[in-house]
Design a protein around this motif. Structure first.
Motif, PDB file in Angstrom:
ATOM      1  N   MET A   1      22.150 -18.023  27.931  1.00  0.00           N
ATOM      2  CA  MET A   1      21.753 -16.611  27.921  1.00  0.00           C
ATOM      3  C   MET A   1      22.177 -15.973  26.604  1.00  0.00           C
ATOM      4  N   ASP A   2      21.481 -14.892  26.246  1.00  0.00           N
ATOM      5  CA  ASP A   2      21.789 -14.156  25.025  1.00  0.00           C
ATOM      6  C   ASP A   2      22.579 -12.899  25.387  1.00  0.00           C
ATOM      7  N   LEU A   3      23.662 -12.685  24.652  1.00  0.00           N
ATOM      8  CA  LEU A   3      24.524 -11.538  24.904  1.00  0.00           C
ATOM      9  C   LEU A   3      24.743 -10.755  23.615  1.00  0.00           C
ATOM     10  N   THR A   4      24.909  -9.438  23.766  1.00  0.00           N
ATOM     11  CA  THR A   4      25.266  -8.582  22.646  1.00  0.00           C
ATOM     12  C   THR A   4      26.744  -8.227  22.777  1.00  0.00           C
ATOM     13  N   LEU A   5      27.494  -8.430  21.709  1.00  0.00           N
ATOM     14  CA  LEU A   5      28.926  -8.141  21.730  1.00  0.00           C
ATOM     15  C   LEU A   5      29.244  -6.952  20.838  1.00  0.00           C
ATOM     16  N   ARG A   6      29.921  -5.981  21.416  1.00  0.00           N
ATOM     17  CA  ARG A   6      30.516  -4.895  20.625  1.00  0.00           C
ATOM     18  C   ARG A   6      31.986  -5.238  20.456  1.00  0.00           C
ATOM     19  N   ILE A   7      32.348  -5.706  19.283  1.00  0.00           N
ATOM     20  CA  ILE A   7      33.688  -6.219  19.026  1.00  0.00           C
ATOM     21  C   ILE A   7      34.485  -5.227  18.183  1.00  0.00           C
ATOM     22  N   TRP A   8      35.711  -4.979  18.602  1.00  0.00           N
ATOM     23  CA  TRP A   8      36.584  -4.101  17.820  1.00  0.00           C
ATOM     24  C   TRP A   8      37.129  -4.862  16.617  1.00  0.00           C
ATOM     25  N   ALA A  27      24.979 -18.660  25.246  1.00  0.00           N
ATOM     26  CA  ALA A  27      26.157 -18.531  26.105  1.00  0.00           C
ATOM     27  C   ALA A  27      25.841 -19.071  27.498  1.00  0.00           C
ATOM     28  N   ARG A  28      26.842 -19.696  28.126  1.00  0.00           N
ATOM     29  CA  ARG A  28      26.649 -20.279  29.451  1.00  0.00           C
ATOM     30  C   ARG A  28      27.550 -19.578  30.462  1.00  0.00           C
ATOM     31  N   PRO A  29      27.125 -19.447  31.688  1.00  0.00           N
ATOM     32  CA  PRO A  29      27.919 -18.734  32.708  1.00  0.00           C
ATOM     33  C   PRO A  29      29.316 -19.294  32.908  1.00  0.00           C
ATOM     34  N   GLU A  30      29.496 -20.607  32.717  1.00  0.00           N
ATOM     35  CA  GLU A  30      30.807 -21.214  32.946  1.00  0.00           C
ATOM     36  C   GLU A  30      31.774 -20.989  31.790  1.00  0.00           C
ATOM     37  N   LEU A  36      33.581 -17.556  24.477  1.00  0.00           N
ATOM     38  CA  LEU A  36      32.530 -16.733  23.888  1.00  0.00           C
ATOM     39  C   LEU A  36      32.953 -16.252  22.497  1.00  0.00           C
ATOM     40  N   LEU A  37      34.219 -15.867  22.370  1.00  0.00           N
ATOM     41  CA  LEU A  37      34.727 -15.456  21.061  1.00  0.00           C
ATOM     42  C   LEU A  37      34.755 -16.630  20.094  1.00  0.00           C
ATOM     43  N   ASP A  38      35.016 -17.829  20.603  1.00  0.00           N
ATOM     44  CA  ASP A  38      34.968 -19.022  19.749  1.00  0.00           C
ATOM     45  C   ASP A  38      33.563 -19.221  19.175  1.00  0.00           C
ATOM     46  N   VAL A  39      32.562 -19.070  20.043  1.00  0.00           N
ATOM     47  CA  VAL A  39      31.173 -19.228  19.600  1.00  0.00           C
ATOM     48  C   VAL A  39      30.833 -18.178  18.540  1.00  0.00           C
ATOM     49  N   LEU A  40      31.250 -16.936  18.795  1.00  0.00           N
ATOM     50  CA  LEU A  40      31.007 -15.872  17.819  1.00  0.00           C
ATOM     51  C   LEU A  40      31.669 -16.199  16.489  1.00  0.00           C
ATOM     52  N   ASN A  41      32.907 -16.669  16.526  1.00  0.00           N
ATOM     53  CA  ASN A  41      33.613 -16.969  15.282  1.00  0.00           C
ATOM     54  C   ASN A  41      32.964 -18.122  14.518  1.00  0.00           C
ATOM     55  N   GLU A  42      32.410 -19.081  15.236  1.00  0.00           N
ATOM     56  CA  GLU A  42      31.679 -20.159  14.560  1.00  0.00           C
ATOM     57  C   GLU A  42      30.479 -19.591  13.809  1.00  0.00           C
ATOM     58  N   SER A  83      42.314 -13.478  30.621  1.00  0.00           N
ATOM     59  CA  SER A  83      41.120 -13.507  29.778  1.00  0.00           C
ATOM     60  C   SER A  83      40.577 -14.917  29.597  1.00  0.00           C
ATOM     61  N   CYS A  84      41.467 -15.891  29.521  1.00  0.00           N
ATOM     62  CA  CYS A  84      41.020 -17.263  29.282  1.00  0.00           C
ATOM     63  C   CYS A  84      40.332 -17.866  30.503  1.00  0.00           C
ATOM     64  N   HIS A  85      40.430 -17.218  31.663  1.00  0.00           N
ATOM     65  CA  HIS A  85      39.756 -17.695  32.872  1.00  0.00           C
ATOM     66  C   HIS A  85      38.661 -16.744  33.340  1.00  0.00           C
ATOM     67  N   GLN A  86      38.395 -15.710  32.579  1.00  0.00           N
ATOM     68  CA  GLN A  86      37.310 -14.784  32.911  1.00  0.00           C
ATOM     69  C   GLN A  86      35.987 -15.434  32.521  1.00  0.00           C
ATOM     70  N   ARG A  87      35.175 -15.777  33.501  1.00  0.00           N
ATOM     71  CA  ARG A  87      33.912 -16.462  33.239  1.00  0.00           C
ATOM     72  C   ARG A  87      32.776 -15.466  33.034  1.00  0.00           C
ATOM     73  N   LEU A  88      31.718 -15.932  32.427  1.00  0.00           N
ATOM     74  CA  LEU A  88      30.573 -15.080  32.125  1.00  0.00           C
ATOM     75  C   LEU A  88      29.593 -14.995  33.289  1.00  0.00           C
ATOM     76  N   THR A  89      29.979 -15.491  34.454  1.00  0.00           N
ATOM     77  CA  THR A  89      29.107 -15.428  35.629  1.00  0.00           C
ATOM     78  C   THR A  89      28.818 -13.984  36.039  1.00  0.00           C
ATOM     79  N   ALA A  90      29.669 -13.058  35.601  1.00  0.00           N
ATOM     80  CA  ALA A  90      29.476 -11.651  35.958  1.00  0.00           C
ATOM     81  C   ALA A  90      28.395 -10.991  35.108  1.00  0.00           C
ATOM     82  N   TYR A  91      27.828 -11.714  34.116  1.00  0.00           N
ATOM     83  CA  TYR A  91      26.879 -11.121  33.197  1.00  0.00           C
ATOM     84  C   TYR A  91      25.534 -11.844  33.254  1.00  0.00           C
ATOM     85  N   SER A  92      24.500 -11.138  32.842  1.00  0.00           N
ATOM     86  CA  SER A  92      23.144 -11.691  32.837  1.00  0.00           C
ATOM     87  C   SER A  92      22.589 -11.687  31.418  1.00  0.00           C
ATOM     88  N   ASP A  93      21.510 -12.392  31.240  1.00  0.00           N
ATOM     89  CA  ASP A  93      20.863 -12.474  29.937  1.00  0.00           C
ATOM     90  C   ASP A  93      20.512 -11.073  29.428  1.00  0.00           C
TER      91      ASP A  93
END
Length: 247
Positions: A1-8, A27-30, A36-42, A83-93
């Motif tokens: 899924m595609d997500l938009t991040l507003r990062i401080w 991004a994947r739900p699991e 997710l921050l790792d992917v952004l930093n890459e 935070s390290c166990h908060q999964r993206l299952t709560a979010y949608s594309d």
């Protein structure tokens, strides 16, 4: 899924800070918030930009280093989850996530999502030491403690010191953290030897660095260790007890 991040993003303690918008695809739900921050930093590194600074260590939910705020809630949408166990299952594309540091006056921002939580360390340092009588090893049954009391002490000792309770409290109170430490040490036979002076010093330091309890219980709903609200009662109980007892 595609997500938009507003990062401080904040270059340092003296910088006013600002939000940056980034698009993350694949991004994947699991995945966890940290992944997710790792992917952004890459993506940022590949494009020659500065990666987002954030804290993490064990990523197993036991070190307390990874705290961030997601959509205004410390750690993320799932209750009692780091935070390290908060999964993206709560979010949608197509969803937008707002990720910022833990917000509290006692936690100044060091850089981006990294905050200085040394105020919590100050409370622990104020408790000084645990006095243990020297000598030969005691017999296993020389210091008695019932199973229920030991279990309660272990429940309080589960606190990982992540600081989410402070960030969740409108007053920036650390009473859940302080109560967990005081309650744990007060219930253990050996550490109870310095119960009164420890309580006086730890509560004094907490009052200096943090705000008063808001009485709403937001802290227990974000605590990854599930510290019970009754830990807050230990703060005033140990404070009052220390007034009338020297040890």
């Amino acid at each position: 899924m595609d997500l938009t991040l507003r990062i401080w993003r904040q270059d340092g303690p003296e910088d006013t800070g600002r939000y940056e918008h980034h698009e993350v695809s694949g991004a994947r739900p699991e995945m966890s918030v940290l992944e997710l921050l790792d992917v952004l930093n890459e993506q940022l590194v590949d494009s020659g930009r500065e990666p987002v600074a954030f804290d993490s260590d064990c990523r197993e939910g036991i070190c307390g280093a990874c705290g961030v705020t997601v959509d205004g809630r410390p750690h993320g949408p799932a209750a009692n989850t780091p935070s390290c166990h908060q999964r993206l299952t709560a979010y949608s594309d197509g969803d937008t996530l707002r990720i910022e540091p833990l917000r509290a006056a006692a936690f100044p921002v060091v850089r981006d999502l990294v905050v200085d939580r040394s105020a919590l360390d100050g409370v622990i340092e104020a408790g000084a030491y645990v006095r243990i009588p020297a000598g030969t090893a005691p017999d296993a049954d020389s210091t008695l403690q019932d199973h229920e009391t030991a279990d309660t002490a272990l429940d309080f000792a589960a606190c990982i010191g992540c600081g989410a309770c402070v960030a969740a409290c409108p007053n920036g109170s650390a009473n859940l953290f302080v109560g967990a430490k005081l309650g744990h040490l007060a219930l253990m036979p050996v550490s109870a030897l310095d119960r009164a002076p420890r309580a006086r010093e730890m509560v004094r330091e907490a009052d200096r660095e943090f705000g008063p309890c808001s009485l709403y219980g937001e802290c227990s709903r974000v605590c990854p260790a599930g510290i019970p609200l009754r830990a807050i009662g230990a703060v005033n109980r140990e404070r009052l007890r220390s007034v009338f007892r020297r040890s």
